[in-house]
Design a protein around this motif. Structure first.
Motif, mmCIF file in Angstrom:
data_model
loop_
_atom_site.group_PDB
_atom_site.id
_atom_site.type_symbol
_atom_site.label_atom_id
_atom_site.label_comp_id
_atom_site.label_asym_id
_atom_site.label_seq_id
_atom_site.Cartn_x
_atom_site.Cartn_y
_atom_site.Cartn_z
ATOM 1 N N TYR A 440 0.803 -1.219 0.000
ATOM 2 C CA TYR A 440 0.000 0.000 0.000
ATOM 3 C C TYR A 440 0.841 1.277 0.000
ATOM 4 N N THR A 441 1.976 1.263 0.671
ATOM 5 C CA THR A 441 2.831 2.450 0.685
ATOM 6 C C THR A 441 3.368 2.745 -0.710
ATOM 7 N N ALA A 442 3.816 1.698 -1.404
ATOM 8 C CA ALA A 442 4.296 1.870 -2.778
ATOM 9 C C ALA A 442 3.164 2.330 -3.693
ATOM 10 N N ALA A 443 1.953 1.812 -3.459
ATOM 11 C CA ALA A 443 0.801 2.229 -4.258
ATOM 12 C C ALA A 443 0.510 3.713 -4.055
ATOM 13 N N ILE A 444 0.561 4.159 -2.809
ATOM 14 C CA ILE A 444 0.324 5.580 -2.513
ATOM 15 C C ILE A 444 1.352 6.455 -3.216
ATOM 16 N N GLU A 445 2.614 6.032 -3.197
ATOM 17 C CA GLU A 445 3.663 6.803 -3.865
ATOM 18 C C GLU A 445 3.382 6.955 -5.356
ATOM 19 N N GLN A 446 2.897 5.875 -5.981
ATOM 20 C CA GLN A 446 2.586 5.947 -7.413
ATOM 21 C C GLN A 446 1.433 6.905 -7.693
ATOM 22 N N PHE A 447 0.407 6.875 -6.872
ATOM 23 C CA PHE A 447 -0.720 7.779 -7.082
ATOM 24 C C PHE A 447 -0.326 9.228 -6.789
ATOM 25 N N GLN A 448 0.575 9.421 -5.855
ATOM 26 C CA GLN A 448 1.054 10.790 -5.593
ATOM 27 C C GLN A 448 1.862 11.321 -6.769
ATOM 28 N N ILE A 449 2.651 10.448 -7.407
ATOM 29 C CA ILE A 449 3.368 10.854 -8.618
ATOM 30 C C ILE A 449 2.372 11.190 -9.724
ATOM 31 N N ALA A 450 1.334 10.355 -9.859
ATOM 32 C CA ALA A 450 0.296 10.621 -10.868
ATOM 33 C C ALA A 450 -0.387 11.955 -10.608
ATOM 34 N N GLN A 451 -0.573 12.268 -9.345
ATOM 35 C CA GLN A 451 -1.245 13.516 -8.951
ATOM 36 C C GLN A 451 -0.456 14.741 -9.397
ATOM 37 N N ARG A 452 0.876 14.600 -9.465
ATOM 38 C CA ARG A 452 1.724 15.745 -9.797
ATOM 39 C C ARG A 452 1.959 15.911 -11.296
ATOM 40 N N GLN A 453 1.438 15.008 -12.096
ATOM 41 C CA GLN A 453 1.648 15.093 -13.529
ATOM 42 C C GLN A 453 0.854 16.255 -14.132
ATOM 43 N N PRO A 454 1.440 16.959 -15.084
ATOM 44 C CA PRO A 454 0.730 18.098 -15.697
ATOM 45 C C PRO A 454 -0.382 17.637 -16.635
ATOM 46 N N GLY A 455 -1.345 18.521 -16.839
ATOM 47 C CA GLY A 455 -2.385 18.281 -17.836
ATOM 48 C C GLY A 455 -3.585 17.498 -17.366
ATOM 49 N N ALA A 456 -3.643 17.172 -16.066
ATOM 50 C CA ALA A 456 -4.787 16.396 -15.565
ATOM 51 C C ALA A 456 -5.998 17.303 -15.402
ATOM 52 N N ASP A 457 -7.169 16.750 -15.737
ATOM 53 C CA ASP A 457 -8.376 17.554 -15.549
ATOM 54 C C ASP A 457 -8.962 17.293 -14.159
ATOM 55 N N PHE A 458 -10.033 18.009 -13.844
ATOM 56 C CA PHE A 458 -10.643 17.945 -12.513
ATOM 57 C C PHE A 458 -11.105 16.531 -12.169
ATOM 58 N N TYR A 459 -11.693 15.849 -13.125
ATOM 59 C CA TYR A 459 -12.253 14.525 -12.851
ATOM 60 C C TYR A 459 -11.153 13.499 -12.603
ATOM 61 N N GLN A 460 -10.042 13.602 -13.370
ATOM 62 C CA GLN A 460 -8.926 12.691 -13.148
ATOM 63 C C GLN A 460 -8.314 12.891 -11.762
ATOM 64 N N LEU A 461 -8.128 14.167 -11.391
ATOM 65 C CA LEU A 461 -7.552 14.456 -10.077
ATOM 66 C C LEU A 461 -8.484 14.024 -8.953
ATOM 67 N N SER A 462 -9.783 14.162 -9.153
ATOM 68 C CA SER A 462 -10.751 13.729 -8.141
ATOM 69 C C SER A 462 -10.671 12.218 -7.945
ATOM 70 N N GLY A 463 -10.523 11.493 -9.061
ATOM 71 C CA GLY A 463 -10.404 10.044 -8.967
ATOM 72 C C GLY A 463 -9.137 9.624 -8.241
ATOM 73 N N ILE A 464 -8.038 10.333 -8.523
ATOM 74 C CA ILE A 464 -6.770 10.034 -7.845
ATOM 75 C C ILE A 464 -6.891 10.326 -6.355
ATOM 76 N N ASP A 465 -7.497 11.463 -6.009
ATOM 77 C CA ASP A 465 -7.665 11.831 -4.594
ATOM 78 C C ASP A 465 -8.476 10.772 -3.852
ATOM 79 N N ALA A 466 -9.549 10.301 -4.484
ATOM 80 C CA ALA A 466 -10.409 9.299 -3.841
ATOM 81 C C ALA A 466 -9.643 8.003 -3.612
ATOM 82 N N ARG A 467 -8.846 7.597 -4.608
ATOM 83 C CA ARG A 467 -8.090 6.342 -4.458
ATOM 84 C C ARG A 467 -7.011 6.491 -3.389
#
Length: 484
Positions: A440-467
């Motif tokens: 789970y810690t490694a999974a969180i790190e991957q989603f945090q990296i995804a969160q910082r990627q440019p060009g994400a829209d509101f819905y993508q970021l909301s999905g990442i936040d929820a996960r």
């Protein structure tokens, strides 16, 4: 597990050097469900997951879709007959030792050496039924509780100690643990005769209810006992961790006094995949190819088709794809059924894939999927063929239509996104892969990296936040349980 891996041995020595309170081992709880007083089912699962993490990190877990699917198919059949509601997970350990082991929470490891040594499918089922009974009767959990261990402080150490004690740790693993409190854990986790007797009795009932041959249990144990007499100090690992006595064999035979013998034929799955296990555990594939050739020439085999499959698979493993293909054609002739078999079709597609005949491979995988839709390996084969051909959109579509997602599909998805420059989706898929592995810690790190990627829209970021929130809750729950 022989624990030959130097990194794992070092980890074993370090992690096991943790405080453990030694209790009176002569006062084990009574048998039965009501003896479980300390560990909850969630805590049992947590201990099992911790051990599984160490097995994966050691590199000894065999990532083979066909063998894993097969062993889980047998396992589900036995668990259903047992009537347990524990969510079991069965996995393969690449090791020539004749052994299997159970972990708290429903995790059962089967060594390739055990599969390769059994002479009939019911013998394999008998050992698995025995291990399932250790879990359903909570033997390991009860021993852990009876030793007054502090499981949430020594969780990683305990996971490794279980592997060392019940995975058949060799001298290296024992030496690494000697002189530490972890060595005491190993000794305390040896199964008592009462537990072995109960696992035999319930395992026999499970065999009967599942339709396997119950006579396979005393037959296999008897053969192991004979091997023990012949080998003495180099007895099979199964005997070291599950001591077989004449009394246990006699008791198993007594339970069958009123059971009429009925021959149970081995499935084609078993015959082919036993040979696959033999090849996958080999450290000298060229010698394995030669051995298959010699035994075929001398007609020393139990099943011609399975033996030819073993040769074809070994030839493919050494990169001799042309001869592997020709041998496989002989296997198909011997099998003699118009619909072939998923194991044969997966090997055919894999050979064509390695020959870079991507269209041929894709056709083989897709045609076989229509006949055998339950085969996960064929789905992976289709995705791999499309990916190797750089038909990425089709590969992603194949993943989407595969049905239930799993770790293997998420990992393939991540590689496709990486190849196509979709960084955010790559890290999200990689995060889901880790989540499936309980990392789970490694999974969180991957989603945090995804969160910082440019060009994400509101819905993508909301999905990442929820996960992220879901994963953080899982980490918090694990920490809370460890603190109890």
């Amino acid at each position: 597990m022989t624990l030959r891996n130097g990194v794992l041995v070092a980890a074993l020595a370090g992690l096991l050097a943790l405080p453990v309170v030694r209790a009176d081992t002569g006062n084990l709880p009574n048998l039965g469900e009501d003896s479980r007083q300390g560990l909850t089912p969630t805590q049992e699962r947590l201990i099992g997951e911790a051990a599984m993490l160490e097995i994966r990190r050691s590199g000894d877990m065999l990532d083979d879709a066909e063998l894993t699917d097969y062993i889980n198919q047998i396992g589900r059949r036995l668990v259903e007959a047992n009537g347990s509601n524990i969510p079991f997970t069965f996995f393969i350990v690449r090791d020539g030792s004749i052994n299997a082991f159970a972990l708290p929470g429903g995790f059962v490891g089967v060594f390739t050496g055990l599969i390769a040594t059994t002479q009939h499918e019911s013998e394999l089922a008998a050992v698995m039924a025995h291990e399932i009974s250790h879990v359903t009767q909570h033997h390991l959990a009860r021993m852990i509780d009876s030793q007054r261990m502090t499981p949430w402080i020594t969780l990683a150490a305990l996971g490794l100690a279980i592997l060392a004690a019940h995975g058949g740790a060799g001298d290296i693993g024992v030496a690494a643990a000697a002189g530490t409190s972890g060595y005491l854990i190993q000794r305390q986790l040896d199964f008592t005769y009462a537990y072995e007797q109960e696992a035999d009795r319930i395992g026999m009932q499970t065999l009967l209810a599942s339709g396997f041959d119950p006579y396979a249990m005393p037959t296999f144990f008897g053969r192991m006992q004979k091997a023990n007499r012949l080998l003495e100090f180099s007895a099979p690992e199964f005997l070291r961790t599950h001591p077989v006595t004449y009394r246990r064999i006699a008791e198993a035979e007594d339970r069958l006094a009123d059971v009429r013998y009925k021959q149970v034929l081995d499935s084609a799955d078993y015959l082919y995949l036993r040979e696959r296990a033999i090849v996958l555990q080999s450290d000298d594939l060229k010698a394995t190819v030669q051995r298959y050739r010699s035994t075929l020439a001398e007609k020393r085999y139990l099943n011609l088709g399975a033996h030819l499959y073993g040769l074809a698979f070994a030839q493919a493993r050494v990169g001799d794809y042309d001869n592997a293909w020709q041998t496989l054609l002989r296997v198909r002739e011997v099998y003699g059924k118009p619909e072939s078999h998923p194991v044969l079709e997966y090997l055919a597609g894999s050979i064509r894939l390695e020959q870079q005949k991507y269209d041929d491979a894709l056709t083989l995988f897709r045609d076989a999927e229509r006949h055998f839709p339950a085969s996960r390996a064929l789905i992976y084969g289709e995705v791999d063929a499309l990916t190797r051909a750089r038909r990425y959109d089709e590969a992603l579509a194949a993943i989407q239509t595969a049905g239930v997602m799993d770790a293997a599909l998420y990992q393939r998805q991540a590689k496709i996104y990486e190849a196509t420059g979709q960084a955010q989706r790559q890290h999200m898929a990689q995060g889901e892969y880790y989540a499936f592995q309980h990392e789970y810690t490694a999974a969180i790190e991957q989603f945090q990296i995804a969160q910082r990627q440019p060009g994400a829209d509101f819905y993508q970021l909301s999905g990442i936040d929820a996960r992220l929130k879901e994963l953080q809750v899982l980490v918090a729950d694990r920490k809370e349980l460890r603190a109890q």
